[in-house]
Motif scaffolding. Sequence first.
Motif, PDB file in Angstrom:
ATOM      1  N   SER A 628     -35.443  10.893  10.608  1.00 25.39           N
ATOM      2  CA  SER A 628     -36.553   9.943  10.544  1.00 25.39           C
ATOM      3  C   SER A 628     -36.864   9.348  11.906  1.00 25.39           C
ATOM      4  N   HIS A 629     -35.843   9.159  12.773  1.00 24.04           N
ATOM      5  CA  HIS A 629     -36.084   8.569  14.094  1.00 24.04           C
ATOM      6  C   HIS A 629     -36.811   9.552  15.010  1.00 24.04           C
ATOM      7  N   ALA A 630     -36.846  10.818  14.629  1.00 25.33           N
ATOM      8  CA  ALA A 630     -37.620  11.817  15.371  1.00 25.33           C
ATOM      9  C   ALA A 630     -38.939  12.111  14.670  1.00 25.33           C
ATOM     10  N   GLY A 631     -39.311  11.267  13.711  1.00 25.81           N
ATOM     11  CA  GLY A 631     -40.558  11.493  12.992  1.00 25.81           C
ATOM     12  C   GLY A 631     -40.530  12.732  12.128  1.00 25.81           C
ATOM     13  N   TYR A 632     -39.315  13.126  11.713  1.00 28.96           N
ATOM     14  CA  TYR A 632     -39.117  14.315  10.881  1.00 28.96           C
ATOM     15  C   TYR A 632     -39.602  15.599  11.555  1.00 28.96           C
ATOM     16  N   THR A 633     -39.745  15.594  12.862  1.00 26.41           N
ATOM     17  CA  THR A 633     -40.167  16.811  13.556  1.00 26.41           C
ATOM     18  C   THR A 633     -39.014  17.792  13.627  1.00 26.41           C
ATOM     19  N   THR A 634     -39.369  19.067  13.592  1.00 22.85           N
ATOM     20  CA  THR A 634     -38.353  20.121  13.644  1.00 22.85           C
ATOM     21  C   THR A 634     -38.544  21.061  14.825  1.00 22.85           C
ATOM     22  N   SER A 635     -39.536  20.790  15.664  1.00 23.99           N
ATOM     23  CA  SER A 635     -39.747  21.618  16.846  1.00 23.99           C
ATOM     24  C   SER A 635     -40.489  20.812  17.886  1.00 23.99           C
ATOM     25  N   ASN A 636     -40.459  21.278  19.131  1.00 27.28           N
ATOM     26  CA  ASN A 636     -41.238  20.591  20.151  1.00 27.28           C
ATOM     27  C   ASN A 636     -42.690  21.048  20.070  1.00 27.28           C
ATOM     28  N   PRO A 637     -43.614  20.410  20.795  1.00 30.87           N
ATOM     29  CA  PRO A 637     -45.033  20.743  20.626  1.00 30.87           C
ATOM     30  C   PRO A 637     -45.364  22.204  20.861  1.00 30.87           C
ATOM     31  N   ALA A 638     -44.623  22.889  21.724  1.00 29.13           N
ATOM     32  CA  ALA A 638     -44.910  24.298  21.980  1.00 29.13           C
ATOM     33  C   ALA A 638     -44.374  25.194  20.868  1.00 29.13           C
ATOM     34  N   GLY A 639     -43.707  24.601  19.856  1.00 30.66           N
ATOM     35  CA  GLY A 639     -43.227  25.370  18.727  1.00 30.66           C
ATOM     36  C   GLY A 639     -41.800  25.863  18.855  1.00 30.66           C
ATOM     37  N   VAL A 640     -41.134  25.576  19.985  1.00 32.19           N
ATOM     38  CA  VAL A 640     -39.757  26.010  20.181  1.00 32.19           C
ATOM     39  C   VAL A 640     -38.832  24.999  19.530  1.00 32.19           C
ATOM     40  N   THR A 641     -37.874  25.488  18.753  1.00 34.20           N
ATOM     41  CA  THR A 641     -37.019  24.596  17.991  1.00 34.20           C
ATOM     42  C   THR A 641     -35.787  24.190  18.782  1.00 34.20           C
ATOM     43  N   GLY A 642     -34.977  23.343  18.176  1.00 29.88           N
ATOM     44  CA  GLY A 642     -33.824  22.759  18.837  1.00 29.88           C
ATOM     45  C   GLY A 642     -33.883  21.259  18.641  1.00 29.88           C
ATOM     46  N   TRP A 643     -33.039  20.522  19.327  1.00 28.17           N
ATOM     47  CA  TRP A 643     -33.093  19.072  19.217  1.00 28.17           C
ATOM     48  C   TRP A 643     -34.394  18.559  19.820  1.00 28.17           C
ATOM     49  N   VAL A 644     -34.866  17.419  19.318  1.00 28.84           N
ATOM     50  CA  VAL A 644     -36.202  16.919  19.669  1.00 28.84           C
ATOM     51  C   VAL A 644     -36.117  15.467  20.141  1.00 28.84           C
ATOM     52  N   GLU A 645     -37.221  14.998  20.719  1.00 35.18           N
ATOM     53  CA  GLU A 645     -37.263  13.642  21.251  1.00 35.18           C
ATOM     54  C   GLU A 645     -37.428  12.617  20.127  1.00 35.18           C
ATOM     55  N   PRO A 646     -36.704  11.500  20.182  1.00 40.75           N
ATOM     56  CA  PRO A 646     -36.852  10.439  19.182  1.00 40.75           C
ATOM     57  C   PRO A 646     -37.955   9.463  19.588  1.00 40.75           C
ATOM     58  N   ALA A 647     -38.200   8.490  18.727  1.00 42.03           N
ATOM     59  CA  ALA A 647     -39.171   7.452  19.077  1.00 42.03           C
ATOM     60  C   ALA A 647     -38.711   6.682  20.305  1.00 42.03           C
ATOM     61  N   TRP A 648     -37.417   6.405  20.400  1.00 40.55           N
ATOM     62  CA  TRP A 648     -36.830   5.805  21.603  1.00 40.55           C
ATOM     63  C   TRP A 648     -35.323   6.089  21.611  1.00 40.55           C
TER      64      TRP A 648
END
Length: 807
Positions: A628-648
């Motif tokens: 939830s702290h990552a906005g439920y994202t599962t990939s970065n904007p370019a579509g490559v997966t892995g760990w992602v940026e949180p809200a802070w």
Amino acid sequence: MIARRYPIILITILLCSYAAPTLDNLTLSEVENSSKTSSRSVACSADVCISEVLVNAYGAETGAVGQNDWTSGEWVELHNHGTSLVDLSTWALEDHYNRPLSMTTNHVVYPSSATNLEVAPGDFIVLARNGDGGSCGFCLKNSNGMVNLKDATGSLVHTISWTSSPTEGTSLVEDASDPAADWVESATLSPGEANQGGTPVGPTYFSGDIIISEVMADAFPSYDNASYPGGEWVEIFNQGNTVIDLTGYYISDAAGNIIEMDEDHLIGYSANSDSLLMSPGATRIVAVNGSTSSGVLNNAVEKLRVHWPNGTIGDEVNWTTNEPGFSLSRVTGSDAMFISAYPTINSTNMDRMQNLPTMATDLFITEYLPSTNTTGNFPNGKWIEITNNGTTTVDVAGYSITNGKGEILIFDPATMVFNQTHSGITEVNSGERRLVVMSNNFDLHDYYEHLVMHDNLGNVVDSAWHSNYFGDNVSMVRDYDAMGAAWLPSNWLTPGEPEPGIEPYVAVDIIFTEVLPDSFGSDTQSWPNGEWLELFNNDTTAVDLTGWKLKASNSRSFTIGAHNLPLQSDAIIQPGEIALIALNGTNSFYLKQSTDIITLTDANAGIVDSVGWNHSSENISLVAPGSSHAGYTTSNPAGVTGWVEPAWSTPGELNPVWPLYEESNELVLTEYMGWCDANGNNYGDWIEVYNNDSTSINLSRWRIDTDNQRFFITQLGQNNVQDQNLIAVNQTLSTVLNPGEYALISLPRSILMPIDVIKLYNPDGMTISAANSHGDGIDPNSCDSWISDDGENWFSAAYPTPGAANV
């Protein structure tokens, strides 16, 4: 307690997400409409009614349309089913935001050259923006849209609606079973005609025996327009029972480019007329063959057709993705194409990589290195590791591996790594691993690669492939839990040794929770600056981390001790507590800013957990995808997966767990500026949003994505009175946006591009709006802004109006 994540052989998080709500691919309309019981359509109550609409055009939303092409812009067809002539000049068509289309003859595209808006009984009229070049007044949304028709008194006489985005270039008509239902896709375009009658608009099809079987759409390493066997080419196949004369046949693409089957393009053509004859079951190659100054076929979305000599379409294929140097093969019984295992010119096509044999014999591939920053003989350079899992020695002389571009690596004394421990140059003993290195005619490619291994009889005995770039000196290993799937990046290189993951996993439950791979300034600074990783004790007993290690590719190893844990006095991590590991300026162990995998091992070298990422930004940490702290994202904007940026970032603290977002979603992206250099200053970017609801919206943790950047809203910006181009962060401003108000979001320079595709997400990761492509052929000026009424359709502003209504 946090649910345990077992790091199966390598970190599958680079290709998969954690078990959490995966809302990235859902749009707001899809989520909301999943519970709807009725649509918004209302049956027509007048003699003139909406009869057909095109809302998802191939071209610009406001593009010109007409007899030559009815798919290049939006249009609305009206039908007079009454007994009297009706003048529509004082009627009104309105879109979902009640924006009207001016009822003037320049918006009439059928009948052509209309001098008025009168519709006789039984007749049709088609209205469109028709390339008027204006901003998005009357514009139709691709999804969750609506059109209203009002008569001369202003009374609403017909409402149509649709929820899902229709196929591009396909019109919508009323659901014959229910006039109050969402409109449905039409079987054919019929502007100016009855929907179930008349001559269908569009090309004529008559299936033939000459079909497309394989395509090279993006030649590599040759140029697309190179002479054959380089360049683009199309393989055709005679699926019939008779000989066919190819005289007059040709191939066309979606843009209308034509490749004739003649002396310039048909390979094997000669002065003998028999060279144009194609026997049953035969294949031929039609190639660009150096005849143009550039290639013909699109690398991405493309439609390819075979035409009979009279122009009728006899066959058609489509594709949406491709890789340089890889051919596309036809899906049996379909017009779709898939990326071939490797090109098979004038031969039977190979199956998909996922369906090829894997580990069919005791000899198979176990690891390979597709990218390295070293050259020369092993241990430098690229390599492929094979193993013999049987009980007898296998001589691999004559075995081979074919890569995705069709290059062949032969197993022979020149390619087999040999030393005194081996019994024979090309022999692989039982239980032994051997390495095969590259030849002059064979190479491994980093971003995307296929490997197909053949035995000395030509049988396929194993296959391997990957579809992402994970950095130099990162080897690929098989995912034994998903045989046939893309291979995974290894935790570290093990040429000639068992792969990582064969070591035992330990039962202790210590997990990674946050990592900072790219600190502000130099990454080798000591805490509180520099790189760090955060662990959480998800177990029920205390754990002493003394002697534990962080391991990674390139032989990186870091031993953990109390001096590396700056937030505590010892190396013990209590149940339910966090331990932060600071790298403190070490040069021997570092975190890569892109594409890295870090493995945590205990004092006995047992694997405890792994973390991996493909993208990071300066001074922004990474957390588990799908949280939830990552906005439920599962990939970065370019579509490559892995760990992602949180809200802070939250170093040394448990990552927040947020409740589901239940507030308003009526937030609209209305303006943005992505490039402003003026008066000797390089200004940052900014975005304007508008609260289109009657209730307040808290913007905190809303998210904006571009093609390759992500930005969480945590604070707002404000106009500078002395300098209108400067939108600076004001930390005193509340993130709560009242109804009917605008808010400004100040972004770093180059987050946005002059022409960008922006997506807006709510805190739960639902897509609220996604910008359509815009600005094609336009060279934006510095400090120009783009404006929108719906966050989807964008137009160049007369001048920037940050924080105010668009102009």
